[in-house]
Design an enzyme around this catalytic site. Sequence first.
Site, PDB file in Angstrom:
ATOM      1  N   TYR A  92     -12.877  -7.452   3.333  1.00  0.00           N
ATOM      2  CA  TYR A  92     -12.412  -6.176   2.776  1.00  0.00           C
ATOM      3  C   TYR A  92     -13.318  -5.743   1.628  1.00  0.00           C
ATOM      4  CZ  TYR A  92      -9.803  -8.436  -1.171  1.00  0.00           C
ATOM      5  OH  TYR A  92      -9.430  -9.134  -2.294  1.00  0.00           O
ATOM      6  N   TYR A 145       0.837  -1.193   0.000  1.00  0.00           N
ATOM      7  CA  TYR A 145       0.000   0.000   0.000  1.00  0.00           C
ATOM      8  C   TYR A 145       0.878   1.251   0.000  1.00  0.00           C
ATOM      9  CZ  TYR A 145      -3.711  -3.252   1.464  1.00  0.00           C
ATOM     10  OH  TYR A 145      -4.599  -4.289   1.545  1.00  0.00           O
TER      11      TYR A 145
END
Length: 330
Positions: A221, A57
């Site tokens: 998620y 990320y």
Amino acid sequence: MEYRKLGTTDLNLSSITYGAFAIGGSMWGGNEKKDSIDAIHASLDHGVTSLDTAPFYGFGLSETLIGEAIKEKDRSKIQILSKFGLVWDKSNQGKGKYFFDATDDQGNRVPVYKFASKANIIKEVEESLKRLGTDYLDLLQIHWPDATTPIAETMETMDLLIQQGKIRAAGVCNYDLSQIKTAGETIKLASNQVSYSMLNRGIETDVVPYSLANDISIIAYSPLERGLLTGKYFKDSKLKSDDHRNGYFGQFQLDKVEAFVNKIQPIAAAKNATLSQLVLRWTTLQPGITIVLAGARNAQQAIENAGAVDIQISEEELKFIGKNLAQLNK
């Protein structure tokens, strides 16, 4: 806030967990450092004790921001969930299985590979610990299955890291039923993090029943489908050109999703809640779902996410939502 036990571990995570993909900036149209740190602080202040991140990320930026945000906090009251297995640095490029091309903050093409060998896992964990400013991870997860490395090797390495005290629990992400069973031959998994939402319920067929029967937590998620189920992207909201959602939203029949959103909006309004809060709360109430990830790029969004657990949804309302979901997914 509600707190739920992760698998058979002694970890208790907040049912709404902060998802830190977007604050990495890459693939999300950039980020604002102050807003990101404010979002983390607001989450912690409102009972969200669990933070889910990954080296990929923002190519390390997400973990770095979390490390900065929590450096003055009581680490024992925060659960850090991170990952490994997506590599982009030159020392590992070409190893493992090619996944896709990402773009860094300078607009450069960056090939990303799935690679989960023992040596790479140990390397990635040490780098994550340094970025996060901590000496252990509460949960370590393989980010995506790696077809080039035996599952047993990956699981044995996580077991070693547990013995060394570098991690408290081991989990997987995006594993199908066969892969979960294979992993379970080597290690007792705490969790499987998978995509799950009102629009994406495929795991209910096999992964959910198996997980319930074997005390494996499911971490959901993209419960809001990266913002689509907030409703705001039906109202001329513009995405930046480098935001991956420009393509992501194309997989859905947007006219049908908009019609569904309009049908359930009154339920949220009657509770003085946002549509996002209703969707998040619905997700936490689904069988087998232990933890729900919710991203926030500023403090206001973080506070809104945390407030989702305060919503009460009646059986009648759940049936109404279910009926309309069945029509949507025909």
